[in-house]
Scaffold this active site. Structure first.
Site, PDB file in Angstrom:
ATOM      1  N   THR A  97     -22.369  -9.596 -12.266  1.00 58.20           N
ATOM      2  CA  THR A  97     -23.832  -9.567 -12.140  1.00 58.20           C
ATOM      3  C   THR A  97     -24.226  -8.146 -11.753  1.00 58.20           C
ATOM      4  O   THR A  97     -23.860  -7.672 -10.675  1.00 58.20           O
ATOM      5  CB  THR A  97     -24.312 -10.550 -11.058  1.00 58.20           C
ATOM      6  OG1 THR A  97     -23.823 -11.860 -11.361  1.00 58.20           O
ATOM      7  CG2 THR A  97     -25.831 -10.585 -10.991  1.00 58.20           C
ATOM      8  N   LYS A 172     -30.225 -13.653 -15.529  1.00 59.68           N
ATOM      9  CA  LYS A 172     -29.537 -13.970 -14.259  1.00 59.68           C
ATOM     10  C   LYS A 172     -30.452 -13.649 -13.062  1.00 59.68           C
ATOM     11  O   LYS A 172     -30.451 -14.358 -12.055  1.00 59.68           O
ATOM     12  CB  LYS A 172     -28.227 -13.173 -14.182  1.00 59.68           C
ATOM     13  CG  LYS A 172     -27.463 -13.273 -12.869  1.00 59.68           C
ATOM     14  CD  LYS A 172     -26.737 -14.587 -12.676  1.00 59.68           C
ATOM     15  CE  LYS A 172     -26.086 -14.659 -11.292  1.00 59.68           C
ATOM     16  NZ  LYS A 172     -25.244 -15.808 -11.081  1.00 59.68           N
ATOM     17  N   LYS A 240     -26.970  -8.373  -3.045  1.00 56.34           N
ATOM     18  CA  LYS A 240     -26.852  -7.453  -4.202  1.00 56.34           C
ATOM     19  C   LYS A 240     -27.774  -7.919  -5.322  1.00 56.34           C
ATOM     20  O   LYS A 240     -28.546  -7.132  -5.865  1.00 56.34           O
ATOM     21  CB  LYS A 240     -25.398  -7.428  -4.700  1.00 56.34           C
ATOM     22  CG  LYS A 240     -25.239  -6.849  -6.105  1.00 56.34           C
ATOM     23  CD  LYS A 240     -23.800  -6.917  -6.602  1.00 56.34           C
ATOM     24  CE  LYS A 240     -23.247  -8.283  -6.857  1.00 56.34           C
ATOM     25  NZ  LYS A 240     -23.463  -8.841  -8.191  1.00 56.34           N
TER      26      LYS A 240
END
Ligand code: NAP
Length: 288
Positions: A97, A172, A240
């Site tokens: 990701t 995502k 993150k």
């Protein structure tokens, strides 16, 4: 069957690479901590290499699943990076990701070498990786996607091309934005139920039959009530991901009030020592 390579044998990569080998795709792995690569070959067969470039050499498809943008740059680019070992016509698939900016940067670097690129972040967590039922959100060219899809199918239940390079990562981000407020809402509901003197399990048993139901409610309420977070998706990774989404939101004019607030709550969880706790640990901040 396609010769494949897998770089990054963490919680997600270790089982994903195992599915490739088990499905008959000869797989060569690389992991920074070599002992994990040794453990992988002992468990799954296949082979391992000393650098990402050596693992990628001769592979038709090379998968990455590491940590953040900089980690991907380290394993993909440079003299020992995966791209240096890849032949023209092969495909690099990044399951990490990351930012959409990095995806576009890698797409460009791959194009310059005649290599296909797909950004392909996943959802479904550790259990999804182990059971081979991940959801994969992909950005890239349709022709490259069509060649990679049959191989990605071995560890996924849904693979979808969302648009050009970066579109997988943007999708995502939507997933993580939706998740942040939802986990906070569930934490507040459970905390309230316990403080009100209700049987929280019984409450969930009833309300999970109605509009408040969610995957998080079904799979995490028991452990949240028990205050157990040693499993699942780490708070550090969620921070993150929210950081990436908040940055992208500034660029595209979105207003992520709740995601920004929940991100600050996760910073409190980190300060409590919860870097590797599951994301449902938002419950820890609340009186219950
Ligand atoms: P993890 O268990 O922490 O594993 C990270 C892997 O990346 C390890 O193999 C690590 O090697 C390697 N790595 C990290 N930095 C590196 C670097 N600079 N150079 C070389 N190798 C490096 O992480 P994970 O849970 O598998 O997650 C991997 C990615 O998938 C992350 O981007 C995460 O956000 C995403 N993701 C995770 C989940 C989940 O539920 N865990 C779900 C969806 C998406 P070492 O073994 O040497 O440390």
């Amino acid at each position: 069957m396609s010769k494949t390579a897998f770089v990054g044998l963490g919680v997600m990569g270790f089982p994903m690479a195992g599915h490739l080998q088990a499905a008959g795709h000869p797989t060569c792995v690389y992991n920074r901590t070599g002992a994990k690569a040794e453990a992988w070959t002992t468990e799954h067969g296949g082979s391992n290499a000393a650098t990402p470039a050596a693992a990628a050499s001769g592979a038709e498809l090379v998968m990455l699943c590491v940590g953040n943008d900089n980690d991907v740059r380290q394993v993909a680019l440079g003299d020992e990076g995966a791209l240096a070992g890849m032949a023209e016509g092969s495909i690099l698939v990044d399951h990490t990701t990351t930012s959409a900016t990095l995806a576009r940067e890698l797409d460009q670097a791959c194009r310059e070498r005649g290599v296909g690129f797909l950004d392909a972040p996943v959802s479904g967590g550790q259990a999804g990786a182990e059971n081979g039922v991940l959801t994969i959100m992909v950005g890239g060219d349709p022709g490259v996607f069509n060649r990679a899809e049959p191989v990605l199918d071995v560890y996924s239940k849904r693979v979808r091309l969302m648009g050009p390079a970066g579109a997988g990562q943007l999708t995502k981000m939507v997933n993580q934005i939706c998740l942040a407020g939802l986990i906070q809402g569930l934490s507040e509901g459970l905390s309230f139920a316990m403080n009100a003197g209700l049987d929280a399990r019984s409450v969930v048993d009833v309300i999970s039959q109605g509009a408040a139901q969610s995957w998080q409610m079904d799979h995490r309420h028991e452990t949240m009530i028990d205050d157990f977070y040693d499993h699942g998706f780490a708070v550090d990774w969620m921070r993150k991901d929210l950081g990436i989404a908040l940055e992208e939101a500034q660029r595209n004019g979105s207003k992520l009030d709740v995601a920004a607030l929940v991100d600050s709550f996760y910073a409190e969880i980190q300060a409590m020592g919860g870097n590797r706790w599951d994301t449902s640990s938002l419950m820890r901040r609340l009186p219950h």
